[in-house]
Each structure stands twice: as structure tokens, then as C-alpha cells.
Design an enzyme around this catalytic site. Sequence first.
Site, mmCIF file in Angstrom:
data_model
loop_
_atom_site.group_PDB
_atom_site.id
_atom_site.type_symbol
_atom_site.label_atom_id
_atom_site.label_comp_id
_atom_site.label_asym_id
_atom_site.label_seq_id
_atom_site.Cartn_x
_atom_site.Cartn_y
_atom_site.Cartn_z
ATOM 1 N N ARG A 9 26.303 33.162 25.711
ATOM 2 C CA ARG A 9 27.530 33.653 26.347
ATOM 3 C C ARG A 9 28.513 34.181 25.281
ATOM 4 O O ARG A 9 29.117 35.234 25.435
ATOM 5 C CB ARG A 9 28.160 32.494 27.131
ATOM 6 C CG ARG A 9 29.250 32.904 28.059
ATOM 7 C CD ARG A 9 29.697 31.749 28.924
ATOM 8 N NE ARG A 9 28.686 31.310 29.876
ATOM 9 C CZ ARG A 9 28.336 31.967 30.976
ATOM 10 N NH1 ARG A 9 28.907 33.116 31.269
ATOM 11 N NH2 ARG A 9 27.421 31.491 31.782
ATOM 12 N N MET A 63 32.715 38.716 37.531
ATOM 13 C CA MET A 63 32.040 37.513 38.002
ATOM 14 C C MET A 63 31.207 36.853 36.905
ATOM 15 O O MET A 63 30.022 36.592 37.078
ATOM 16 C CB MET A 63 31.190 37.862 39.236
ATOM 17 C CG MET A 63 32.030 38.285 40.421
ATOM 18 S SD MET A 63 33.506 37.259 40.660
ATOM 19 C CE MET A 63 33.421 36.953 42.402
ATOM 20 N N ASN A 101 43.656 36.221 35.239
ATOM 21 C CA ASN A 101 42.639 36.341 36.284
ATOM 22 C C ASN A 101 43.307 36.249 37.653
ATOM 23 O O ASN A 101 44.374 35.658 37.783
ATOM 24 C CB ASN A 101 41.633 35.186 36.131
ATOM 25 C CG ASN A 101 40.529 35.227 37.175
ATOM 26 O OD1 ASN A 101 39.976 36.289 37.475
ATOM 27 N ND2 ASN A 101 40.195 34.075 37.749
ATOM 28 N N HIS A 161 42.484 34.895 41.540
ATOM 29 C CA HIS A 161 41.544 34.052 42.278
ATOM 30 C C HIS A 161 41.966 34.001 43.748
ATOM 31 O O HIS A 161 43.157 33.803 44.038
ATOM 32 C CB HIS A 161 41.538 32.642 41.675
ATOM 33 C CG HIS A 161 40.539 31.761 42.344
ATOM 34 N ND1 HIS A 161 39.184 31.846 42.081
ATOM 35 C CD2 HIS A 161 40.686 30.821 43.311
ATOM 36 C CE1 HIS A 161 38.551 30.976 42.850
ATOM 37 N NE2 HIS A 161 39.434 30.344 43.599
ATOM 38 N N GLU A 217 46.668 39.929 47.072
ATOM 39 C CA GLU A 217 46.179 40.093 45.688
ATOM 40 C C GLU A 217 46.691 41.410 45.120
ATOM 41 O O GLU A 217 47.161 41.480 43.982
ATOM 42 C CB GLU A 217 44.640 40.085 45.650
ATOM 43 C CG GLU A 217 44.007 38.765 46.026
ATOM 44 C CD GLU A 217 42.489 38.781 45.876
ATOM 45 O OE1 GLU A 217 41.977 39.367 44.910
ATOM 46 O OE2 GLU A 217 41.794 38.196 46.731
HETATM 47 C C1 GAR Z 1 38.819 39.454 44.681
HETATM 48 O O1 GAR Z 1 39.028 38.896 45.948
HETATM 49 C C2 GAR Z 1 39.093 38.436 43.594
HETATM 50 O O2 GAR Z 1 40.143 37.571 43.901
HETATM 51 C C3 GAR Z 1 37.777 37.700 43.554
HETATM 52 O O3 GAR Z 1 36.810 38.694 43.685
HETATM 53 C C4 GAR Z 1 37.338 39.780 44.452
HETATM 54 C C5 GAR Z 1 37.153 41.047 43.660
HETATM 55 O O4 GAR Z 1 37.517 42.165 44.408
HETATM 56 N N1 GAR Z 1 37.623 36.955 42.348
HETATM 57 C C6 GAR Z 1 37.040 35.769 42.275
HETATM 58 O O5 GAR Z 1 36.540 35.208 43.223
HETATM 59 C C7 GAR Z 1 37.034 35.140 40.892
HETATM 60 N N2 GAR Z 1 36.597 33.786 40.978
HETATM 61 P P1 GAR Z 1 37.837 43.550 43.717
HETATM 62 O O6 GAR Z 1 36.632 43.887 42.823
HETATM 63 O O7 GAR Z 1 37.956 44.513 44.849
HETATM 64 O O8 GAR Z 1 39.102 43.414 42.926
#
Ligand code: GAR
Length: 205
Positions: free
Chosen positions: A66, A95, A112, A114, A179
Site C-alpha cells: 500500500r 475507494m 475526505n 463520508h 455532500e
Molecule cells: C460519495 O457518496 C462519497 O461520500 C462516498 O462515495 C461516493 C462517491 O461519489 N465515499 C465513501 O463512501 C468513502 N468511504 P462521487 O464519486 O460521485 O463523488
Amino acid sequence: MLNLGILISGRGSNMESILKAIKKKKIPINPAIVISNKPDAKGLKIAQKIGVPVEIVESKGFKGTRAEYDKKIISTLTKYGVTPRNGLVCLAGFMRIISPEFVKKYKNRIINIHPALLPAFPGLDSQKQALEYGSKVSGCTVHFVDTGMDTGPVIIQATVKINEKDTEESLSKKILKEEHRIYPEAVNLFARKKIRVSGRKTIIG
Ligand code: GAR
């Protein structure tokens, strides 16, 4: 001006909300680079359309550790001026868990988003977790990244109501709307040097 690097893995709608706010001159930061670990991430096309450079640092099939993968990310960020001195890194649906080495190098410079009210429902499928738990509210959290899983100091949170009719899809949609509002707001606070970290708390203003 600070240089911004955004890391994505897929759709890139949070990335888009940040880049659009920058283009509208609402946030004083230079959108230096968007990096995806997946070559087919939809967000790459969106970034290119907005006129931001993109790079792919493919994680699939990468044989190293990693920390070794993250070294490749760091050298790409550095190439575009996103340094621990002059950079901000936004994880926007990236991810992957990032290594302690990366976190330490960019201490309090990686943030980040979430899709839950942390510390509730960390990790994957947070919207599903909230529904299955029977929560009456959920929401989203912008936070600094530390070496834990979704555990760093909170910058901004927003809530949404959950009703009996909500499905994973409808709840995700409601949360995503928030978000897109709070992530650019958090980047703006950072760019204007309005966030101070004190222990596990942030002081805004
Ligand atoms: C979003 O809902 C974000 O909060 C989530 O992935 C999605 C990405 O959408 N992130 C997580 O779950 C991190 N643990 P996007 O690519 O359209 O921004």
C-alpha cells in the site's frame, strides 16, 4: 495559492462540485490535478471537460505494498505542485485506504467526504447501514484523514431526515445533495486558512 489534488475512483460528482465552485471563483485554490486509481472512472471525463489535468495511477494488478502504491500517488501529486507545504488533497469517492506514510507526510492536509454522520456508520455502504439500523437521521461528514478508518477530526457535517419510505437509493440521493454543498464549503475554509486542528477537534473561523 494552494494547489489542490483530488483523488477519485468513480463517478466524481463531489469532485465536480468542488471544481465548479473553483471555476466560479468561490474558492481561492488552484485545481492542479485529478488522479484516479481506475482508468474507466467517469469523473476523469468530467475533469477534462472542466479543463483540469488528469492522471491515472492504476491500482488493479499493482504488486507492491500500500505504501509503495501511495508513493506513486505522492510523486504524481508532487509533479503538479500538490506538496505537504503547498497542497491540499481531497479524497472524493476514492475507494482505497491510504497508508500511514501518506497520511503522515501530508499531515492535516488530506480531507475526505463520508456519507454518514461519523462516528456512526464508517466504512462501506453507510447509507444501507443507517437504514438497517433504523436511524431517523443520517447525513455526511467532511473530515481530516488520519491513520484510522474514517476517524479524523470533523470539519463540517450536514444532516438529512430518514423516513419509512426511504430506500438506499433515495437516502443516498438526499445525502449526496448535502455532500455537494458541504465539500466545497470545507475546501473553501481550508483554502482561506480558517480551519485549525486542536487534538481531535477542529476550530473554524
Ligand atoms: C460519495 O457518496 C462519497 O461520500 C462516498 O462515495 C461516493 C462517491 O461519489 N465515499 C465513501 O463512501 C468513502 N468511504 P462521487 O464519486 O460521485 O463523488
